[in-house]
Each structure stands twice: as C-alpha cells, then as structure tokens.
Design a protein around this motif. Sequence first.
Motif, short mmCIF file in Angstrom:
data_model
loop_
_atom_site.label_atom_id
_atom_site.label_comp_id
_atom_site.label_asym_id
_atom_site.label_seq_id
_atom_site.Cartn_x
_atom_site.Cartn_y
_atom_site.Cartn_z
N ASP A 16 84.69 -46.32 -35.65
CA ASP A 16 85.79 -45.66 -34.93
C ASP A 16 85.98 -44.24 -35.45
N PHE A 17 85.91 -44.10 -36.77
CA PHE A 17 86.11 -42.77 -37.36
C PHE A 17 85.04 -41.81 -36.88
N ILE A 18 83.78 -42.24 -36.92
CA ILE A 18 82.68 -41.37 -36.49
C ILE A 18 82.82 -41.01 -35.02
N ALA A 19 83.19 -41.99 -34.19
CA ALA A 19 83.37 -41.73 -32.76
C ALA A 19 84.50 -40.74 -32.52
N ASN A 20 85.61 -40.92 -33.24
CA ASN A 20 86.77 -40.05 -33.05
C ASN A 20 86.49 -38.62 -33.51
N ILE A 21 85.89 -38.49 -34.69
CA ILE A 21 85.65 -37.14 -35.19
C ILE A 21 84.61 -36.42 -34.34
N THR A 27 84.69 -31.07 -28.25
CA THR A 27 85.43 -30.25 -27.29
C THR A 27 85.53 -28.79 -27.70
N PRO A 28 86.03 -28.46 -28.92
CA PRO A 28 86.10 -27.04 -29.28
C PRO A 28 84.72 -26.40 -29.41
N LEU A 29 83.70 -27.16 -29.88
CA LEU A 29 82.36 -26.60 -29.99
C LEU A 29 81.80 -26.25 -28.61
N ALA A 30 82.05 -27.11 -27.63
CA ALA A 30 81.60 -26.82 -26.26
C ALA A 30 82.31 -25.59 -25.72
N SER A 31 83.60 -25.46 -26.05
CA SER A 31 84.35 -24.28 -25.60
C SER A 31 83.79 -23.01 -26.21
N VAL A 32 83.50 -23.05 -27.51
CA VAL A 32 82.96 -21.88 -28.20
C VAL A 32 81.61 -21.49 -27.59
N ASN A 59 90.51 -18.53 -31.60
CA ASN A 59 91.45 -19.65 -31.54
C ASN A 59 90.75 -20.99 -31.72
N GLU A 60 89.60 -21.14 -31.06
CA GLU A 60 88.86 -22.40 -31.19
C GLU A 60 88.33 -22.58 -32.61
N VAL A 61 87.86 -21.50 -33.22
CA VAL A 61 87.37 -21.58 -34.60
C VAL A 61 88.51 -21.95 -35.54
N HIS A 63 91.10 -23.72 -34.74
CA HIS A 63 91.37 -25.14 -34.50
C HIS A 63 90.38 -26.01 -35.26
N LEU A 64 89.10 -25.63 -35.25
CA LEU A 64 88.09 -26.38 -35.99
C LEU A 64 88.36 -26.34 -37.49
N SER A 65 88.73 -25.17 -38.00
CA SER A 65 89.04 -25.05 -39.43
C SER A 65 90.22 -25.91 -39.81
N ALA A 66 91.25 -25.92 -38.95
CA ALA A 66 92.43 -26.74 -39.23
C ALA A 66 92.09 -28.22 -39.21
N LEU A 67 91.21 -28.62 -38.28
CA LEU A 67 90.80 -30.02 -38.20
C LEU A 67 90.06 -30.45 -39.47
N VAL A 68 89.15 -29.59 -39.94
CA VAL A 68 88.41 -29.91 -41.17
C VAL A 68 89.36 -29.99 -42.35
N THR A 69 90.32 -29.07 -42.42
CA THR A 69 91.30 -29.09 -43.52
C THR A 69 92.10 -30.39 -43.50
N GLU A 70 92.53 -30.82 -42.31
CA GLU A 70 93.31 -32.05 -42.19
C GLU A 70 92.47 -33.27 -42.58
N LEU A 71 91.20 -33.26 -42.19
CA LEU A 71 90.32 -34.36 -42.57
C LEU A 71 90.18 -34.44 -44.09
N LEU A 72 90.01 -33.30 -44.74
CA LEU A 72 89.89 -33.28 -46.20
C LEU A 72 91.19 -33.73 -46.85
N ASP A 73 92.32 -33.26 -46.32
CA ASP A 73 93.62 -33.68 -46.85
C ASP A 73 93.80 -35.18 -46.76
N LEU A 74 93.49 -35.73 -45.58
CA LEU A 74 93.64 -37.17 -45.37
C LEU A 74 92.72 -37.95 -46.30
#
Length: 256
Positions: A16-21, A27-32, A59-61, A63-74
């Motif tokens: 589930d984790f791999i699918a979710n991440i 989505t943001p990578l496709a946008s970039v 903005n998309e970059v 968002h990606l940076s924030a997502l990685v930071t949150e993953l590391l925090d969690l």
Amino acid sequence: IEDFTELRRLERARRDFIANISHELRTPLASVRLLAETLEEAIDTDPEQAQAFVEKIENEVHHLSALVTELLDLSRIESGQTPMSIEPVEAELLVREVMARMLPQAQRHRVQLGTEIEQGKTLVAADSKQIARVLVNLLHNAIKFTPSGGTVVIGTRPQHGSEGTVQSFFVRDTGAGIAPEDLPRIFERFYKVNRARSKADFRMPGSLESGGSGLGLAIARHVVEAHGGRIKAESTLGQGSTFTFTLPVTRRTNAQ
C-alpha cells in the motif's frame, strides 16, 4: 504452526505504501514534464507565458520537496528517531502563538478565527515546536474546509478522566464535515477524504499538510502519541468537525 497474520499485514502495508507514494509522485512529475515541454515551445515566442510556466514548475517542485520532507519526518517519528525536547509549556502560550501564526491565512480565506481558553496557564509536558506543528496542521485543514464566512476556533481546557487530569487542545470548525465512512481512517498515511469538500486547495509551505499529501494527520497522530497523548476527530457532515488531542499535565521544575 507459524502465524503469518502479522507478516501478511506488514506485507500489505508495504505494498500500500509503495502504491500510494508512487501515485503521489506521479502526478507532480507528470505536470513538471508537461510544463517543461510547453515551456520549450513558448520560451522564444511568448516570454510572458514562459515565465508563467517557470513559476508553475517551481510550485510543483516545491510540492515534491514538501512531500519528501513529510515522508522523512513520518519515517523518523514512526521509528522513534525524532528526538523530543519535552519541557513544561503553558497551554495558553501554545494556542495563542499558533493562532497568531495562522490568522493571516484565516483572513485571506474570510474565515473568522477565535480562541476558547480555560485554565490556559496549566503547564503541559511538550516539545513546543512539534506540538505547534500539530496545531498548525489542524488549523490549516480547518480553514481549508470551512467556507467563507465560517468560523474556526482553537482552544484548550483541562480534561478529567479515570486516569487523572490531562490538558485537552482542540480545533473546531463550521466546515463541510467528514463522512462517517471516512472518519475512522483519517489518521492513516495517505488517506484523503473527498477533496470536493475544500472551498479552495491552497498550499501552505512548511505545513504538515502542504499540498494535501495525506500525511499531515498521520504525522500529527504519531507526534501526539509520542508525548503520551491521544488524538481523535468528531464530525457531522455538513456542519463541521472537531479535532482534539491531549497532553499530560506537568509542573515547572525548580531548575526552571
């Protein structure tokens, strides 16, 4: 006889984790990629439009940076690798500091922000920075899901129970509310309720819920539980939600 129930649960959680991440990154990578292709076409013919594409890519970059930071925090919090600097802190101080920080966001979205403080001088055992992040996340979500003209209240009060007295912190809104089927799962990693509830999807740099990653409430739960507290949510669809968490009460030491 070996019991594989826990192993199966862990394997399912891993999948589930791999699918979710993967979904969150795709989505943001496709946008970039799309923006970069369009930028290449417009950079010589339409400089103004090209600048707009550059800003969207930034903005998309972010968002990606924030997502990685949150993953590391969690990951650090779940593994117990995040050191907590727990000290006696006034409950009222935590509430008022977060309210002041979030007031511009509330004003921007035409939401009335207020406080309810009962016995706010009570000292709680807390890492003030981590608990402030929890309150910011809860307040950010409340503002996001409350329509213009609505009300959000952040407060604190003592809570008496069979295990003694703890200090309760809460964020209450008059927003869209959460459906009963979503309520039990909102503190899970990557779980998102219907985004249509939001009057506007705004991103707040530095917040736990930046860009709506679905990690903010999971991080909040782990932070609160690391303090020995509990967090819960109550909601009525169409009427609003209340998020509440508790912290242990303490006393100021002689050294302080």
